[in-house]
Write an enzyme that holds these catalytic residues in place. Structure first.
Site, PDB file in Angstrom:
ATOM      1  N   VAL A 175       0.859  -1.196   0.000  1.00  0.00           N
ATOM      2  CA  VAL A 175       0.000   0.000   0.000  1.00  0.00           C
ATOM      3  C   VAL A 175       0.892   1.242   0.000  1.00  0.00           C
ATOM      4  CG1 VAL A 175      -1.771   1.282   1.255  1.00  0.00           C
ATOM      5  CG2 VAL A 175      -1.751  -1.233   1.322  1.00  0.00           C
ATOM      6  N   VAL A 211       1.055   5.650  -1.129  1.00  0.00           N
ATOM      7  CA  VAL A 211       0.586   6.906  -1.719  1.00  0.00           C
ATOM      8  C   VAL A 211       1.823   7.796  -1.875  1.00  0.00           C
ATOM      9  CG1 VAL A 211      -0.804   8.999  -1.312  1.00  0.00           C
ATOM     10  CG2 VAL A 211      -1.731   6.737  -0.722  1.00  0.00           C
ATOM     11  N   LEU A 248      -6.304  10.493   0.739  1.00  0.00           N
ATOM     12  CA  LEU A 248      -6.309   9.616  -0.441  1.00  0.00           C
ATOM     13  C   LEU A 248      -5.945   8.167  -0.107  1.00  0.00           C
ATOM     14  CD1 LEU A 248      -4.814  12.009  -3.151  1.00  0.00           C
ATOM     15  CD2 LEU A 248      -7.179  11.210  -2.926  1.00  0.00           C
ATOM     16  N   GLY A 249      -5.044   7.971   0.862  1.00  0.00           N
ATOM     17  CA  GLY A 249      -4.695   6.605   1.268  1.00  0.00           C
ATOM     18  C   GLY A 249      -5.931   5.881   1.784  1.00  0.00           C
ATOM     19  N   LYS A 250      -6.723   6.612   2.557  1.00  0.00           N
ATOM     20  CA  LYS A 250      -7.976   6.068   3.089  1.00  0.00           C
ATOM     21  C   LYS A 250      -8.924   5.690   1.943  1.00  0.00           C
ATOM     22  CE  LYS A 250     -11.242   7.765   6.624  1.00  0.00           C
ATOM     23  NZ  LYS A 250     -11.297   8.872   7.623  1.00  0.00           N
ATOM     24  N   ASP A 284       3.355  -2.188   8.915  1.00  0.00           N
ATOM     25  CA  ASP A 284       4.542  -1.638   9.563  1.00  0.00           C
ATOM     26  C   ASP A 284       4.083  -0.858  10.805  1.00  0.00           C
ATOM     27  OD1 ASP A 284       6.233  -2.642   7.627  1.00  0.00           O
ATOM     28  OD2 ASP A 284       6.263  -0.812   6.433  1.00  0.00           O
ATOM     29  N   GLN A 306       4.560   2.034  12.053  1.00  0.00           N
ATOM     30  CA  GLN A 306       4.153   3.439  11.944  1.00  0.00           C
ATOM     31  C   GLN A 306       2.806   3.631  11.233  1.00  0.00           C
ATOM     32  OE1 GLN A 306       6.587   2.013  10.309  1.00  0.00           O
ATOM     33  NE2 GLN A 306       6.670   2.715   8.183  1.00  0.00           N
ATOM     34  N   TYR A 342      -4.374   1.968   9.527  1.00  0.00           N
ATOM     35  CA  TYR A 342      -5.267   0.843   9.217  1.00  0.00           C
ATOM     36  C   TYR A 342      -6.362   0.684  10.274  1.00  0.00           C
ATOM     37  CZ  TYR A 342      -1.875  -0.517   5.641  1.00  0.00           C
ATOM     38  OH  TYR A 342      -1.057  -0.540   4.543  1.00  0.00           O
TER      39      TYR A 342
HETATM   40  C1  LIG Z   1       0.359   4.869   4.818  1.00  0.00           C
HETATM   41  C2  LIG Z   1      -0.103   5.750   3.664  1.00  0.00           C
HETATM   42  C3  LIG Z   1      -0.573   4.866   2.530  1.00  0.00           C
HETATM   43  C4  LIG Z   1      -1.231   6.662   4.149  1.00  0.00           C
HETATM   44  O1  LIG Z   1      -1.676   7.431   3.039  1.00  0.00           O
HETATM   45  P1  LIG Z   1      -2.273   8.927   3.236  1.00  0.00           P
HETATM   46  O2  LIG Z   1      -2.880   9.293   1.941  1.00  0.00           O
HETATM   47  O3  LIG Z   1      -1.254   9.811   3.784  1.00  0.00           O
HETATM   48  O4  LIG Z   1      -3.375   8.650   4.350  1.00  0.00           O
HETATM   49  P2  LIG Z   1      -4.728   9.510   4.566  1.00  0.00           P
HETATM   50  O5  LIG Z   1      -4.451  10.943   4.317  1.00  0.00           O
HETATM   51  O6  LIG Z   1      -5.823   8.899   3.783  1.00  0.00           O
HETATM   52  O7  LIG Z   1      -5.006   9.241   6.095  1.00  0.00           O
HETATM   53  C5  LIG Z   1      -6.203   8.636   6.572  1.00  0.00           C
HETATM   54  C6  LIG Z   1      -6.233   8.750   8.055  1.00  0.00           C
HETATM   55  O8  LIG Z   1      -5.132   8.024   8.614  1.00  0.00           O
HETATM   56  C7  LIG Z   1      -4.284   8.917   9.324  1.00  0.00           C
HETATM   57  N1  LIG Z   1      -2.938   8.518   9.031  1.00  0.00           N
HETATM   58  C8  LIG Z   1      -2.281   8.582   7.851  1.00  0.00           C
HETATM   59  N2  LIG Z   1      -1.035   8.121   7.975  1.00  0.00           N
HETATM   60  C9  LIG Z   1      -0.919   7.759   9.268  1.00  0.00           C
HETATM   61  C10 LIG Z   1       0.130   7.201  10.025  1.00  0.00           C
HETATM   62  N3  LIG Z   1       1.317   6.914   9.474  1.00  0.00           N
HETATM   63  N4  LIG Z   1      -0.093   6.947  11.338  1.00  0.00           N
HETATM   64  C11 LIG Z   1      -1.276   7.225  11.885  1.00  0.00           C
HETATM   65  N5  LIG Z   1      -2.316   7.764  11.217  1.00  0.00           N
HETATM   66  C12 LIG Z   1      -2.132   8.009   9.932  1.00  0.00           C
HETATM   67  C13 LIG Z   1      -4.601  10.297   8.821  1.00  0.00           C
HETATM   68  O9  LIG Z   1      -4.332  11.269   9.793  1.00  0.00           O
HETATM   69  C14 LIG Z   1      -6.071  10.194   8.526  1.00  0.00           C
HETATM   70  O10 LIG Z   1      -6.809  10.278   9.733  1.00  0.00           O
HETATM   71  P3  LIG Z   1      -8.327  10.884   9.743  1.00  0.00           P
HETATM   72  O11 LIG Z   1      -9.174   9.931   8.930  1.00  0.00           O
HETATM   73  O12 LIG Z   1      -8.673  10.884  11.176  1.00  0.00           O
HETATM   74  O13 LIG Z   1      -8.205  12.227   9.112  1.00  0.00           O
HETATM   75  C15 LIG Z   1       1.047   6.669   3.185  1.00  0.00           C
HETATM   76  O14 LIG Z   1       1.489   7.405   4.264  1.00  0.00           O
HETATM   77  C16 LIG Z   1       2.231   5.929   2.578  1.00  0.00           C
HETATM   78  O15 LIG Z   1       2.243   5.599   1.387  1.00  0.00           O
HETATM   79  N6  LIG Z   1       3.283   5.677   3.386  1.00  0.00           N
HETATM   80  C17 LIG Z   1       4.514   5.069   2.912  1.00  0.00           C
HETATM   81  C18 LIG Z   1       4.333   3.594   2.556  1.00  0.00           C
HETATM   82  C19 LIG Z   1       3.829   2.761   3.707  1.00  0.00           C
HETATM   83  O16 LIG Z   1       4.295   2.858   4.826  1.00  0.00           O
HETATM   84  N7  LIG Z   1       2.853   1.891   3.405  1.00  0.00           N
HETATM   85  C20 LIG Z   1       2.285   0.953   4.335  1.00  0.00           C
HETATM   86  C21 LIG Z   1       3.117  -0.283   4.442  1.00  0.00           C
HETATM   87  S1  LIG Z   1       2.364  -1.481   5.538  1.00  0.00           S
END
Ligand SMILES: CC(C)(COP(=O)(O)OP(=O)(O)OC[C@H]1O[C@@H](n2cnc3c(N)ncnc32)[C@H](O)[C@@H]1OP(=O)(O)O)[C@@H](O)C(=O)NCCC(=O)NCCS
Ligand SMILES: CC(C)(COP(=O)(O)OP(=O)(O)OC[C@H]1O[C@@H](n2cnc3c(N)ncnc32)[C@H](O)[C@@H]1OP(=O)(O)O)[C@@H](O)C(=O)NCCC(=O)NCCS
Lengths: 174, 174
Positions: free
Chosen positions: A111, A113, A122-124, A147, A149, A154
């Site tokens: 996963v 973004v 957008l991740g959501k 992971d 962090q 999730y």
């Molecule tokens: C993890 C990831 C996909 C999240 O995407 P994003 O588009 O930033 O997430 P969103 O903006 O949709 O966040 C949705 C919600 O989760 C929260 N959130 C996002 N990243 C978070 C994190 N690392 N820790 C805790 N909360 C998080 C947001 O605050 C938001 O909360 P809300 O619904 O209360 O507003 C993105 O940060 C990413 O690609 N990270 C690097 C790759 C990675 O680690 N992937 C997962 C491997 S298991």
């Protein structure tokens, strides 16, 4: 976040049939200084492997042989991608895929973004898109390995840690 | 445990080509009061679904629609079964299967040994057989979701909990 106009929870998602160059579902429309852009989700597997590698590079993931990445896409049950479309330019900005037995279980992997598009919800949306697609195939047990962090990311989507004490375990070669 | 003669760690596993009725790998030979029996492992998917259901019943698992079980076997990457063979009778005594992207990851599901054959080291052999088969396909990340009472069983086989804080998570429909 208000920047984005959500179309996702409408009863029927708008399709991009009006954008014949791209098979997918229109999920977001936004307007900024540089004109209108659309965010489109797709399950099309025809993804440029170099563009995918660039996306994975952007979050610091280790490079993987493209031959194996290609095979993994071919044999995943579901490949979800997220694109920004401006005029007739498109850019891969998000990705996820799932393995499955096509009956009971699916496991979501990779996963991601692009950092420039993170923290906008957008991740959501990408994860909700994956869940919707898996549910529409009658898969009810959706799993993943998070992971440390991103566990809270999730959790907000309804994923649970250790329900009834069930725990994820891993085996790697020595 | 000494009851079983291990053939598994020999350089080349004896095949059952000498038992043309059954495609598989001979792993164990035992002698008891009622004569010789062989334990054979196989990746053949042609498993009687009723016999599999009986095996799952024997450990108290909830019944599942056979149509979906069939689909899950068809779309699993690896189906491992363990049989006891006496003369020309064979009995399904163990089972496991794995989903995979055929490239990086595999996830093992539905590990079961019939209660009459448990605690003899056969579950361990079944899991080693699964790992060997997955490794021979160049899969290096093998995962599973363990019920709390079997975490130690998997740990003895080299499976780890939460390496680098990675955790298994689950989503179920409401
Ligand atoms: C993890 C990831 C996909 C999240 O995407 P994003 O588009 O930033 O997430 P969103 O903006 O949709 O966040 C949705 C919600 O989760 C929260 N959130 C996002 N990243 C978070 C994190 N690392 N820790 C805790 N909360 C998080 C947001 O605050 C938001 O909360 P809300 O619904 O209360 O507003 C993105 O940060 C990413 O690609 N990270 C690097 C790759 C990675 O680690 N992937 C997962 C491997 S298991
Ligand atoms: C879990 C199961 C497959 C183990 O099969 P088995 O043939 O009894 O296991 P083995 O005899 O090969 O045991 C191998 C080792 O694990 C240990 N072990 C077996 N079951 C164990 C358990 N539940 N908890 C802790 N250790 C266990 C054994 O003592 C043995 O240890 P050793 O190598 O030090 O001698 C079997 O008990 C079973 O089918 N259970 C019901 C279904 C189930 O729970 N499946 C797992 C779902 S996640």
């Amino acid at each position: 976040m208000v920047f984005w106009k959500r179309l996702f929870n409408n009863t029927t998602p708008a399709t991009t049939s009006q954008y014949p160059q791209f098979p997918g579902e229109l999920v977001e429309v936004s307007k900024d200084g540089s004109g209108q852009s659309q965010i489109v989700f797709s399950t099309d597997r025809d993804i440029d492997l170099y563009e995918l590698e660039e996306l994975c590079d952007s979050v610091g993931w280790a490079r993987r042989p493209l031959r194996k990445v290609k095979k993994a896409l071919d044999f995943s049950f579901l490949v979800g991608s997220m694109w920004e479309i401006r005029g007739n330019r498109r850019r891969l900005i998000g990705f996820a895929r799932a393995t499955s037995d096509h009956a009971f279980n699916a496991t979501i992997w990779d996963v991601v973004v692009h950092p420039s598009y993170q923290k906008k919800g957008l991740g959501k949306l990408l994860m909700k898109y994956m869940i919707k697609k898996l549910r529409s195939e009658d898969i009810s047990n959706i799993t993943l390995f998070a992971d440390p962090q991103v566990i809270d990311f999730y959790r907000r989507l309804g994923f649970m840690l250790d329900p009834e004490g069930i725990k994820g375990m891993f085996w790697y070669p020595d």
